[in-house]
Design an enzyme around this catalytic site. Structure first.
Site, PDB file in Angstrom:
ATOM      1  N   LYS A 247      31.371 -60.462  17.505  1.00  0.00           N
ATOM      2  CA  LYS A 247      30.509 -59.332  17.236  1.00  0.00           C
ATOM      3  C   LYS A 247      30.497 -58.978  15.710  1.00  0.00           C
ATOM      4  O   LYS A 247      29.923 -58.113  15.158  1.00  0.00           O
ATOM      5  CB  LYS A 247      30.544 -58.024  18.179  1.00  0.00           C
TER       6      LYS A 247
ATOM      7  N   ASP B 235      32.258 -47.381  23.829  1.00  0.00           N
ATOM      8  CA  ASP B 235      31.080 -48.160  23.945  1.00  0.00           C
ATOM      9  C   ASP B 235      31.228 -49.470  23.375  1.00  0.00           C
ATOM     10  O   ASP B 235      32.068 -49.551  22.373  1.00  0.00           O
ATOM     11  CB  ASP B 235      29.892 -47.342  23.485  1.00  0.00           C
ATOM     12  N   GLY B 236      30.407 -50.449  23.617  1.00  0.00           N
ATOM     13  CA  GLY B 236      30.466 -51.800  22.942  1.00  0.00           C
ATOM     14  C   GLY B 236      29.522 -51.752  21.861  1.00  0.00           C
ATOM     15  O   GLY B 236      28.902 -50.725  21.616  1.00  0.00           O
ATOM     16  N   ALA B 237      29.437 -52.897  21.384  1.00  0.00           N
ATOM     17  CA  ALA B 237      28.243 -53.086  20.390  1.00  0.00           C
ATOM     18  C   ALA B 237      28.173 -54.645  20.165  1.00  0.00           C
ATOM     19  O   ALA B 237      28.789 -55.418  20.659  1.00  0.00           O
ATOM     20  CB  ALA B 237      28.947 -52.696  18.923  1.00  0.00           C
TER      21      ALA B 237
ATOM     22  N   GLU C 120      23.053 -44.123  24.865  1.00  0.00           N
ATOM     23  CA  GLU C 120      24.310 -44.545  24.310  1.00  0.00           C
ATOM     24  C   GLU C 120      24.367 -43.570  22.899  1.00  0.00           C
ATOM     25  O   GLU C 120      25.324 -43.112  22.525  1.00  0.00           O
ATOM     26  CB  GLU C 120      24.489 -45.840  23.892  1.00  0.00           C
TER      27      GLU C 120
END
Length: 236
Positions: free
Chosen positions: A130, A90-92, A112
């Site tokens: 990020k 997963d991203g952030a 999520e």
């Protein structure tokens, strides 16, 4: 500059591929949401198609992940049908040096969080932009709220020192509605000194379903960067 030579896109592809390469045959895989994770889903699908991977099932965290998984031929399952998740990708929106995250830029943070926390190994894929020294530096904290509670929740987060704003739709009149049929309040804090406690405090406000602070859950963070015009991936 064409999409094929766009260094940022190439870098996101490279990070997505690095994460997809960590998936082993026979795994139950949490499929996250967002632009970088979308490439991971694509590469998992390509590895399945080529026969390099076998017996994979995915658990999607959003309608977006579900649509992509179907497009790339990844069989899907639900949390009712499984007793564990081997790996989630997963991203952030933000990552601090302790690997705490802010997620929810795509308003999918509730699902999520359920999937990512269940995973034996949670892999976070991000671009270098990020990374922050402290959570909340750039990004507001998304808070998913049941519609009837929007006003009291906004008052409650203001008392905690946050600046709440109801997230409005783009190309849609009115507020953003989540996959669960709720609304999202984006709360900007001047500084988040204690993400662990803030996560609990926000979730204890009546009417809040879940917030986008993810603590003590990320196992590995893969970071994509463009160096001298070339995409590179490093691990935090």
């Amino acid at each position: 500059m064409t999409a094929a030579t766009d260094p940022v896109k190439l870098m996101k592809q490279k990070v997505g591929k690095a994460a997809a390469d960590l998936v082993k045959s026979g795994s139950i895989v949490g499929l996250g949401t967002g632009s970088t994770t979308a490439f991971a889903i694509q590469y998992i699908g390509e590895r399945l198609k080529s026969g390099e991977l076998k017996d994979i099932v995915g658990v999607p965290t959003s309608f977006q992940a579900e649509v992509l998984a179907k497009e790339y031929g990844i069989p899907l399952t639900t949390l009712d049908a499984i007793d564990h998740i081997d790996i989630a990708i997963d991203g952030a929106d933000e990552v601090d040096p302790q690997k705490n995250l802010i997620k929810g830029g795509g308003a999918a943070h509730t699902r999520e969080k359920v999937v990512d926390y269940l995973a034996d190994q949670f892999i976070v894929v991000v671009d270098g932009g990020k990374l922050v020294d402290r959570l909340g530096s750039v990004f507001a904290v998304p808070v998913e709220v049941i519609p009837m509670a929007v006003t009291p929740v906004m008052r409650a987060v203001a008392k905690l020192g946050g600046k709440p704003e109801l997230r409005m739709g783009v190309k849609k009149a009115g507020p953003v509605i989540t996959d669960q049929g709720n609304m999202v309040i984006d709360v900007k804090f001047d500084s988040i000194d204690d993400p662990v406690n803030l996560e609990k405090t926000l979730n204890n406000i009546p009417g809040v379903l879940e917030n986008g602070i993810f603590v003590n859950c990320a196992d590995r963070v893969l970071i994509g960067e463009v160096k001298d015009g070339q995409p590179v991936v490093r691990e935090m």
